[in-house]
Design a protein around this motif. Sequence first.
Motif, PDB file in Angstrom:
ATOM      1  N   ASP A 185       0.793  -1.232   0.000  1.00  0.00           N
ATOM      2  CA  ASP A 185       0.000   0.000   0.000  1.00  0.00           C
ATOM      3  C   ASP A 185       0.828   1.286   0.000  1.00  0.00           C
ATOM      4  OD1 ASP A 185      -2.080  -1.777   0.075  1.00  0.00           O
ATOM      5  OD2 ASP A 185      -3.054  -0.897   1.823  1.00  0.00           O
ATOM      6  N   LEU A 186       1.740   1.410   0.945  1.00  0.00           N
ATOM      7  CA  LEU A 186       2.506   2.647   1.077  1.00  0.00           C
ATOM      8  C   LEU A 186       3.335   2.929  -0.170  1.00  0.00           C
ATOM      9  CD1 LEU A 186       3.241   5.049   2.844  1.00  0.00           C
ATOM     10  CD2 LEU A 186       5.069   3.674   3.840  1.00  0.00           C
ATOM     11  N   GLN A 187       3.975   1.919  -0.705  1.00  0.00           N
ATOM     12  CA  GLN A 187       4.801   2.089  -1.908  1.00  0.00           C
ATOM     13  C   GLN A 187       3.926   2.455  -3.121  1.00  0.00           C
ATOM     14  OE1 GLN A 187       7.404  -1.214  -2.607  1.00  0.00           O
ATOM     15  NE2 GLN A 187       8.290  -0.315  -4.444  1.00  0.00           N
ATOM     16  N   PHE A 188       2.763   1.830  -3.246  1.00  0.00           N
ATOM     17  CA  PHE A 188       1.863   2.136  -4.354  1.00  0.00           C
ATOM     18  C   PHE A 188       1.383   3.585  -4.270  1.00  0.00           C
ATOM     19  CE2 PHE A 188      -2.265   2.586  -6.336  1.00  0.00           C
ATOM     20  CZ  PHE A 188      -2.059   1.997  -7.574  1.00  0.00           C
ATOM     21  N   VAL A 189       0.940   3.994  -3.087  1.00  0.00           N
ATOM     22  CA  VAL A 189       0.434   5.357  -2.896  1.00  0.00           C
ATOM     23  C   VAL A 189       1.525   6.376  -3.190  1.00  0.00           C
ATOM     24  CG1 VAL A 189      -0.435   6.992  -1.167  1.00  0.00           C
ATOM     25  CG2 VAL A 189      -1.375   4.686  -1.281  1.00  0.00           C
ATOM     26  N   THR A 190       2.712   6.146  -2.684  1.00  0.00           N
ATOM     27  CA  THR A 190       3.829   7.065  -2.891  1.00  0.00           C
ATOM     28  C   THR A 190       4.195   7.185  -4.369  1.00  0.00           C
ATOM     29  OG1 THR A 190       4.693   6.422  -0.730  1.00  0.00           O
ATOM     30  CG2 THR A 190       6.191   7.596  -2.180  1.00  0.00           C
ATOM     31  N   SER A 191       4.243   6.053  -5.064  1.00  0.00           N
ATOM     32  CA  SER A 191       4.672   6.075  -6.459  1.00  0.00           C
ATOM     33  C   SER A 191       3.621   6.642  -7.415  1.00  0.00           C
ATOM     34  CB  SER A 191       5.086   4.675  -6.910  1.00  0.00           C
ATOM     35  OG  SER A 191       3.980   3.807  -6.863  1.00  0.00           O
TER      36      SER A 191
END
Length: 173
Positions: free
Chosen positions: A66-72
């Motif tokens: 989740d965090l990596q997807f949202v950030t990218s």
Amino acid sequence: MNWYVLFVRTGREERVKQLFNKWFDSEDYKPFIPLQERLFKVAGTVKKELAPLFPSYVFIESNLPDLQFVTSTNSMIYTSSDIIRLLRYSKLEASMRNCERQVLESLCNDRYCIESSIGIIEGDKICIIDGPLKGRSSIVKKIDRHKRQAVIQLEFMGDIRLVNVALEIISKV
């Protein structure tokens, strides 16, 4: 794999899907639009067409947490005028819950499309004999025989949604 859901401007689903394919690596981001078959009669012949299952939504399949997807994806989401927002359950939970995803996956074919089902009505009960709704008459909430549709109840990003899907009733006993 995780599924993420973007809320987009109506009618811009395909455009957002193309934008995602252009901006991001297809290995980590696979955008798709869940579809449904629609049945209608023209000059005595039953025709089929495809339509979005959830108008105004684009799904992205990704192996990113989740965090990596949202950030990218943040900068693309905020700069595109076609994307309204990324749906989330909470600040930390953005991917679709497994139970919701599995129900949708079980209804859809490999092209993310819910095909038409065939059923019969026995008294006041429906019996679905073929198609993705076979054995799931409990999620059918309403039938419109004239429009060849069933209204089914699905859980979608924490909400209960009523969705129209194709259902051909071949007999009533």
